[in-house]
Write a protein that holds these residues in place. Structure first.
Motif, short mmCIF file in Angstrom:
data_model
loop_
_atom_site.label_atom_id
_atom_site.label_comp_id
_atom_site.label_asym_id
_atom_site.label_seq_id
_atom_site.Cartn_x
_atom_site.Cartn_y
_atom_site.Cartn_z
N TRP A 1 -106.93 -18.21 -6.94
CA TRP A 1 -106.40 -18.77 -8.18
C TRP A 1 -105.18 -19.63 -7.84
CZ3 TRP A 1 -108.02 -17.32 -13.30
CH2 TRP A 1 -109.11 -16.46 -13.31
N LEU A 2 -104.98 -20.67 -8.62
CA LEU A 2 -103.80 -21.52 -8.46
C LEU A 2 -102.87 -21.30 -9.63
CD1 LEU A 2 -105.54 -24.88 -7.40
CD2 LEU A 2 -104.55 -23.12 -5.91
N GLU B 1 -113.79 -13.80 -18.45
CA GLU B 1 -112.36 -13.55 -18.37
C GLU B 1 -111.67 -14.90 -18.51
OE1 GLU B 1 -110.94 -12.28 -14.46
OE2 GLU B 1 -112.51 -13.43 -13.50
N PRO B 2 -110.38 -14.92 -18.80
CA PRO B 2 -109.70 -16.23 -18.83
C PRO B 2 -109.77 -16.89 -17.45
CG PRO B 2 -108.34 -14.54 -19.85
CD PRO B 2 -109.49 -13.83 -19.18
N VAL B 3 -110.21 -18.15 -17.40
CA VAL B 3 -110.29 -18.87 -16.13
C VAL B 3 -109.35 -20.07 -16.09
CG1 VAL B 3 -112.63 -18.12 -15.53
CG2 VAL B 3 -112.31 -20.20 -16.90
N LEU B 4 -108.77 -20.41 -17.23
CA LEU B 4 -107.74 -21.44 -17.32
C LEU B 4 -106.82 -21.01 -18.45
CD1 LEU B 4 -106.53 -24.24 -16.60
CD2 LEU B 4 -108.13 -25.22 -18.26
N PHE C 1 -98.57 -22.00 -6.25
CA PHE C 1 -98.85 -20.70 -5.65
C PHE C 1 -100.36 -20.52 -5.59
CE2 PHE C 1 -94.60 -20.01 -7.43
CZ PHE C 1 -93.95 -19.60 -6.28
N GLN C 2 -100.86 -20.31 -4.38
CA GLN C 2 -102.27 -20.02 -4.17
C GLN C 2 -102.36 -18.51 -3.99
OE1 GLN C 2 -104.75 -22.63 -1.65
NE2 GLN C 2 -105.02 -20.81 -0.40
N VAL C 3 -103.05 -17.85 -4.90
CA VAL C 3 -103.11 -16.39 -4.88
C VAL C 3 -104.54 -15.96 -4.63
CG1 VAL C 3 -102.59 -14.28 -6.16
CG2 VAL C 3 -101.20 -16.32 -6.53
N ALA D 1 -88.83 -13.47 -17.03
CA ALA D 1 -87.67 -14.36 -16.96
C ALA D 1 -87.90 -15.66 -17.72
CB ALA D 1 -87.34 -14.67 -15.50
N GLY D 2 -89.10 -15.85 -18.28
CA GLY D 2 -89.39 -17.04 -19.07
C GLY D 2 -89.97 -18.20 -18.29
N GLN D 3 -90.34 -18.00 -17.03
CA GLN D 3 -90.95 -19.06 -16.23
C GLN D 3 -92.42 -19.18 -16.61
OE1 GLN D 3 -89.89 -21.45 -13.74
NE2 GLN D 3 -91.91 -22.07 -14.44
N PHE D 4 -92.85 -20.40 -16.97
CA PHE D 4 -94.23 -20.64 -17.34
C PHE D 4 -95.07 -21.06 -16.13
CE2 PHE D 4 -92.09 -21.00 -21.36
CZ PHE D 4 -93.00 -20.50 -22.28
N TYR D 5 -96.35 -20.69 -16.17
CA TYR D 5 -97.32 -21.08 -15.15
C TYR D 5 -98.60 -21.54 -15.84
CZ TYR D 5 -94.34 -18.46 -11.94
OH TYR D 5 -93.27 -18.01 -11.22
N LEU D 6 -99.21 -22.56 -15.28
CA LEU D 6 -100.56 -22.95 -15.66
C LEU D 6 -101.45 -22.40 -14.56
CD1 LEU D 6 -102.29 -24.53 -17.70
CD2 LEU D 6 -102.06 -26.50 -16.19
N VAL D 7 -102.49 -21.68 -14.94
CA VAL D 7 -103.30 -20.94 -13.97
C VAL D 7 -104.77 -21.34 -14.10
CG1 VAL D 7 -103.96 -18.62 -13.18
CG2 VAL D 7 -101.70 -19.00 -14.20
N VAL D 8 -105.42 -21.52 -12.95
CA VAL D 8 -106.85 -21.85 -12.95
C VAL D 8 -107.56 -21.09 -11.83
CG1 VAL D 8 -106.68 -23.89 -11.43
CG2 VAL D 8 -108.51 -23.76 -13.12
N ALA D 9 -108.79 -20.66 -12.13
CA ALA D 9 -109.64 -20.08 -11.10
C ALA D 9 -110.10 -21.22 -10.20
CB ALA D 9 -110.85 -19.39 -11.74
#
Length: 153
Positions: free
Chosen positions: A52-53, A24-27, A85-87, A34-42
């Protein structure tokens, strides 16, 4: 496998680019409606949940990360607004648990290694510098202005 795009506190998310994939995508980068971008990593996993962050990023910051000017460690440990955000996605619960954490308080073992970059391969085409190459690339005819002017005389 958890649904990393289903984080109600962040809005409806969709992946923009995937940088690393392992079953699965991990990064990846994503954005909400609303157009807010996030960089996400496992970041972590155990028997009960995956963590995930999600680092809020401006498009300018995302471009710096994509261009290898900002490394992945700093992208999460030194965010623009100072928080991440720590999810936590529980394996037996449907709703993820989201908490805002100061980016400088995140455990080092949850962060990418310092000095690690995306290293995207972005192919750029060579510049076309004569009329014939440009016309071929656009699948157009060439009109040689000099010949046209000579005929008119």
């Amino acid at each position: 496998m958890v649904d990393t795009l289903n984080v109600p506190d962040l809005g409806r998310l969709e992946i923009v680019e995937t940088y690393a994939y392992y079953d699965e995508p991990v990064l990846f980068s994503c954005k909400n409606a609303a157009g807010q971008f996030y960089l996400v990593v496992a970041a972590d996993e155990n028997d009960q949940y995956e963590t995930w962050l999600y680092a809020k990023v401006s498009i300018e910051r995302l471009n710096l990360i994509r261009s290898d000017i900002v490394d992945l460690h700093d992208a999460f440990a030194n965010t623009e607004d100072g928080s991440v955000f720590q999810v936590r996605f529980s394996y037996d619960q449907t709703e993820p648990i989201t908490e805002s954490v100061q980016s400088n308080q995140i455990s080092e073992d949850m962060l990418p290694i310092p000095g690690e970059y995306l290293e995207l391969e972005i192919d750029t085409l060579p510049l076309l510098n004569n009329a014939e190459e440009i016309a071929k690339s656009r699948k157009q005819e060439i009109l040689n202005k000099e010949i046209e002017n000579a005929i008119e005389r």
